[in-house]
Design an enzyme around this catalytic site. Sequence first.
Site, short mmCIF file in Angstrom:
data_model
loop_
_atom_site.label_atom_id
_atom_site.label_comp_id
_atom_site.label_asym_id
_atom_site.label_seq_id
_atom_site.Cartn_x
_atom_site.Cartn_y
_atom_site.Cartn_z
N LYS A 130 0.87 -1.19 0.00
CA LYS A 130 0.00 0.00 0.00
C LYS A 130 0.90 1.22 0.00
O LYS A 130 1.76 1.36 0.88
CB LYS A 130 -0.83 0.02 1.28
N GLU A 224 -7.37 -6.14 0.42
CA GLU A 224 -8.16 -5.78 1.59
C GLU A 224 -9.66 -5.96 1.41
O GLU A 224 -10.43 -5.00 1.50
CB GLU A 224 -7.83 -4.35 2.05
#
Length: 342
Positions: A130, A224
Amino acid sequence: MEKIQVNLKNRQSTIIVGECLNNLEKYIRGRKCFIITDSNVNRLYRDRFPSCPVYVVKPGEKSKDLKVSAGICRWLLENGADRGSFITGIGGGVVCDLAGFVAATFMRGLSFGFVATTLLAQVDAAIGGKNGVNLDGYKNIIGTFSQPEFVICDVDLLISLPEKEYVNGMAEVIKHALIRDKHQFDHLEGYNIPILARDRNEMELIVGHSARIKAAIVGDDELEHGERRKLNLGHTWGHAVEKVTSLPHGEAVSIGLAFSAQLSVNKGLLKEEERDRILDLLSSYDLPVKNDADPSAVFSAMVMDKKKEGGAIHFILMDGIGSVVVEQTDVDELRNFALYGN
Ligand code: ADP
Ligand code: ZN
């Protein structure tokens, strides 16, 4: 030295714990490399960087900014970077986020790697792909999922880290143990003195263990959708505490972990003795378990945060040490708990 693979659909990402900054060149493999770092890391370790162009940003969260990333892109262009170039971020979470974001977006994406120089970056921020920058006070609002080719975790670099930064990283180490690894929790309880003294073997052990937990969770759920949410343990309340009090991230997460432990007890998921062990462990690493912030202000900040994410509050609760559950939690119940039951 330990190599941890993050197993992803499209590519491999390798975390190398115990590798030395001096060997970075080996991983660049002859590609034209551009290094991004901050001025503290530059001052301490520049003489050990391979000979490549280096862009130095100011230390701190303010550098995680779209304008700063645009400045780096301009510099890359001026210095002849092309699609075959390679980017290396050498620094803490801020530098890794920024370097990852630039690498993922410049010319639609260059390959990149990290040398993580803070405990927080080695066990958390540098792992998982990320990358984000902030805009107008919104954290990580512009970013990508894009994986580093390698993350070098040279634990010897942690010796120069200010005490507060080291302890900050311990909050994430404890969080990972609480999510998946009771043995690691027991170890952290038994070895807090050598760990706090930054004994080299202990650092290598805890970084290896903690990085492995994060890598496994990311490998299960890169984008996610479910499992990765567990990594938010302590962060739902913690982020709101961070916003209201301006406490460092790790300290706010520690308060968030304590909050989640108590809520788990109230819901009958966690035993009181287990909660006490968790609070004692956090305290033994000089992490706070409560603060004086007005709970209604923190609660409002948390609800605001969650609204941006689409409404429902998924709270991560503990159903034992080393095991968590994700529960969609009723806002009124949370308000009652935050204001009166905590
Ligand atoms: P984090 O990794 O906690 O997200 P930063 O990237 O902001 O945070 O790094 C925290 C601070 O520590 C910054 O001031 C940074 O310059 C400094 N720093 C990073 N690595 C080291 C190191 N190995 N030794 C000393 N200071 C460091
Ligand atoms: Zn965190």
